[in-house]
Write a protein that holds these residues in place. Sequence first.
Motif, PDB file in Angstrom:
ATOM      1  N   TYR A   1       2.272   4.058  -1.987  1.00  0.00           N
ATOM      2  CA  TYR A   1       0.895   4.557  -1.492  1.00  0.00           C
ATOM      3  C   TYR A   1       0.720   6.093  -1.451  1.00  0.00           C
ATOM      4  CZ  TYR A   1      -3.576   3.886   0.969  1.00  0.00           C
ATOM      5  OH  TYR A   1      -4.952   3.824   1.264  1.00  0.00           O
ATOM      6  N   ARG A   2       1.750   6.738  -0.857  1.00  0.00           N
ATOM      7  CA  ARG A   2       1.580   8.142  -0.776  1.00  0.00           C
ATOM      8  C   ARG A   2       1.884   9.009  -2.054  1.00  0.00           C
ATOM      9  NH1 ARG A   2       0.248  10.522   3.894  1.00  0.00           N
ATOM     10  NH2 ARG A   2       1.839  12.252   3.617  1.00  0.00           N
TER      11      ARG A   2
ATOM     12  N   VAL B   1       7.107  -2.579  -7.935  1.00  0.00           N
ATOM     13  CA  VAL B   1       5.748  -2.752  -6.985  1.00  0.00           C
ATOM     14  C   VAL B   1       5.093  -1.320  -7.804  1.00  0.00           C
ATOM     15  CG1 VAL B   1       4.496  -1.544  -4.931  1.00  0.00           C
ATOM     16  CG2 VAL B   1       6.534  -3.267  -4.712  1.00  0.00           C
ATOM     17  N   ALA B   2       5.486  -0.332  -8.241  1.00  0.00           N
ATOM     18  CA  ALA B   2       4.878   0.654  -8.829  1.00  0.00           C
ATOM     19  C   ALA B   2       4.250  -0.099 -10.305  1.00  0.00           C
ATOM     20  CB  ALA B   2       5.786   1.943  -9.398  1.00  0.00           C
ATOM     21  N   GLY B   3       5.165  -0.656 -10.849  1.00  0.00           N
ATOM     22  CA  GLY B   3       4.869  -1.342 -12.404  1.00  0.00           C
ATOM     23  C   GLY B   3       3.675  -2.386 -12.212  1.00  0.00           C
ATOM     24  N   VAL B   4       3.889  -3.229 -11.444  1.00  0.00           N
ATOM     25  CA  VAL B   4       2.820  -4.321 -11.286  1.00  0.00           C
ATOM     26  C   VAL B   4       1.470  -3.711 -10.736  1.00  0.00           C
ATOM     27  CG1 VAL B   4       2.009  -6.358  -9.878  1.00  0.00           C
ATOM     28  CG2 VAL B   4       4.455  -6.057 -10.687  1.00  0.00           C
ATOM     29  N   GLY B   5       1.568  -2.818  -9.837  1.00  0.00           N
ATOM     30  CA  GLY B   5       0.541  -1.914  -9.453  1.00  0.00           C
ATOM     31  C   GLY B   5      -0.320  -1.194 -10.551  1.00  0.00           C
ATOM     32  N   ARG B   6       0.300  -0.643 -11.494  1.00  0.00           N
ATOM     33  CA  ARG B   6      -0.134   0.308 -12.579  1.00  0.00           C
ATOM     34  C   ARG B   6      -0.924  -0.978 -13.524  1.00  0.00           C
ATOM     35  NH1 ARG B   6       1.884   2.862  -8.578  1.00  0.00           N
ATOM     36  NH2 ARG B   6       1.727   5.232  -8.932  1.00  0.00           N
ATOM     37  N   THR B   7      -0.114  -2.118 -13.842  1.00  0.00           N
ATOM     38  CA  THR B   7      -0.769  -3.098 -14.815  1.00  0.00           C
ATOM     39  C   THR B   7      -1.949  -3.866 -14.147  1.00  0.00           C
ATOM     40  OG1 THR B   7       1.528  -3.661 -15.736  1.00  0.00           O
ATOM     41  CG2 THR B   7      -0.133  -5.155 -16.082  1.00  0.00           C
TER      42      THR B   7
ATOM     43  N   VAL C   1      -8.675   4.232  -7.402  1.00  0.00           N
ATOM     44  CA  VAL C   1      -7.730   4.992  -7.230  1.00  0.00           C
ATOM     45  C   VAL C   1      -7.908   6.031  -6.139  1.00  0.00           C
ATOM     46  CG1 VAL C   1      -6.485   7.143  -8.329  1.00  0.00           C
ATOM     47  CG2 VAL C   1      -7.223   5.263  -9.857  1.00  0.00           C
ATOM     48  N   HIS C   2      -6.812   5.975  -5.151  1.00  0.00           N
ATOM     49  CA  HIS C   2      -7.026   6.791  -3.876  1.00  0.00           C
ATOM     50  C   HIS C   2      -7.404   8.109  -4.192  1.00  0.00           C
ATOM     51  CE1 HIS C   2      -6.189   8.643  -0.045  1.00  0.00           C
ATOM     52  NE2 HIS C   2      -6.073   7.517   0.305  1.00  0.00           N
TER      53      HIS C   2
ATOM     54  N   VAL D   1      -2.973   6.987  -6.414  1.00  0.00           N
ATOM     55  CA  VAL D   1      -2.398   5.978  -7.029  1.00  0.00           C
ATOM     56  C   VAL D   1      -3.501   4.792  -6.730  1.00  0.00           C
ATOM     57  CG1 VAL D   1      -0.152   6.791  -5.875  1.00  0.00           C
ATOM     58  CG2 VAL D   1      -1.872   5.587  -4.277  1.00  0.00           C
ATOM     59  N   PRO D   2      -3.189   3.511  -7.289  1.00  0.00           N
ATOM     60  CA  PRO D   2      -3.919   2.358  -7.483  1.00  0.00           C
ATOM     61  C   PRO D   2      -3.706   1.445  -6.192  1.00  0.00           C
ATOM     62  CG  PRO D   2      -2.026   1.878  -8.686  1.00  0.00           C
ATOM     63  CD  PRO D   2      -1.854   3.520  -8.599  1.00  0.00           C
ATOM     64  N   HIS D   3      -4.307   2.256  -5.065  1.00  0.00           N
ATOM     65  CA  HIS D   3      -3.949   1.734  -3.625  1.00  0.00           C
ATOM     66  C   HIS D   3      -4.419   0.324  -3.196  1.00  0.00           C
ATOM     67  CE1 HIS D   3      -7.919   3.507  -3.492  1.00  0.00           C
ATOM     68  NE2 HIS D   3      -8.069   3.126  -2.297  1.00  0.00           N
ATOM     69  N   HIS D   4      -5.764  -0.041  -3.776  1.00  0.00           N
ATOM     70  CA  HIS D   4      -6.234  -1.423  -3.762  1.00  0.00           C
ATOM     71  C   HIS D   4      -5.202  -2.502  -4.389  1.00  0.00           C
ATOM     72  CE1 HIS D   4     -10.478  -0.463  -2.832  1.00  0.00           C
ATOM     73  NE2 HIS D   4      -9.874   0.245  -1.831  1.00  0.00           N
ATOM     74  N   ALA D   5      -4.852  -2.021  -5.452  1.00  0.00           N
ATOM     75  CA  ALA D   5      -3.985  -3.046  -6.112  1.00  0.00           C
ATOM     76  C   ALA D   5      -2.498  -3.194  -5.549  1.00  0.00           C
ATOM     77  CB  ALA D   5      -3.750  -2.554  -7.678  1.00  0.00           C
TER      78      ALA D   5
END
Length: 417
Positions: free
Chosen positions: A136-137, A289-295, A312-313, A318-322
């Motif tokens: 998230y950061r 976590v990073a990969g699933v969030g971006r997909t 996107v924050h 970053v895709p913070h909601h995802a």
Amino acid sequence: MTSSPGLARRLGTTDAVVIGLGSMIGAGVFAAFGPAARAAGTGLLIGLALAAAVAYCNATASAQLAAQYPESGGTYLYGRERLGPWWGFLAGWSFVVGKTASCAAMALTVAAYAVPAAWQRPVAVAAVVALVAVNYRGVTRTAGVTRVLVTVVLCALAVAVVASLVGSGADGDRLLTWTAGELGWYGVLQSAGLLFFAFAGYARIATMGEEVRDPARTIPRAIPLALGLAVVVYAVVAVTLLVALGPDRIAGSAAPLADAVAAGPWDWASPVVRVGATAAALGALLGLVAGVGRTGLAMARTGDLPRWLAAVHPRHRVPHHAELVLGGLVCLLVLVVDLRAVIGFSSFGVLLYYLVANAAAFTQTAEHRRWPRALQVAGAAGCLVLAATLPWQSVLAGVVVLLVGALYRVLRLRLAP
């Protein structure tokens, strides 16, 4: 929030390589060799070579596509652009569902290495919360933490390798004694499938293509380099285990590296292996976590997932909601079920994912090609062969996941205004 800025390009080549390594040198390097030895005996070395060859073909396809389409989403995006929306959706859906289950399994693996059984579920939840917070950061925080974890893992592996080889039971002649395991040559192919899934995390670099500086140059360099380093590490560990334990003892062990260290005179190194395994599982979970969030972000942008997930924050980019939704789902799974032994459909999904990547790369025109089409043909064939080695239950579970996803997309398209 339905619209938002794009992600920030903050990753260099070293960062991308480190993220790829963190995804590939996960808990599999500590545990995958047991099942591989049961299937193939000393033939696991051939299995490792086959897995590396298929992975290389798939990696070149992903790298070539990422250079042309430097955005988040990986094969979901490439399948949509080159083959059509349905191909992209099936690849993306398989990845998101399968890797969400893998996140839960990896979180429980972290806890299994770190604490007694009674504390494992709370610690697994804590690990998920902590790593979602890191993601998230911002992507630079993700890369920084991954760098630390990879360093710990490589140091622990170095200690384990030396400790295993100095033992009196180490015997180089074991490498020269051919055994094919319980299943013969079919077992060699099955070991290739097991080891392929253990270090197939190089796609994580491609899914983060929107956050890499100079992606047309960086990604085609980072993916093969990260894969090559991971294959070297796996090969060194495989040879060490065969010399220290032999195929039969590897096959009977749930933690071969720990057993190899315990068999030698360096008893003090056994806790180092546990620390390394914990760090490896954490690194794999962080990359997942990073990969699933971006997909998920990419699928939400096109409406294949709820568009709210495309946010996107504004500060951290970053895709913070995802990522928050993913973190919540993984925590729920960790508390309710143990997915470590029932995520075979994730393997099926990975093979479908790379099959689509190879097919998409095959259609690229000459100005975007960096490797010959023969590699995409070989990669697609390798995916099909490895899929044939999966247990039928895993294939059935994968097909069910695909059918559920297809039904969801059909209903969404029909209900769309």
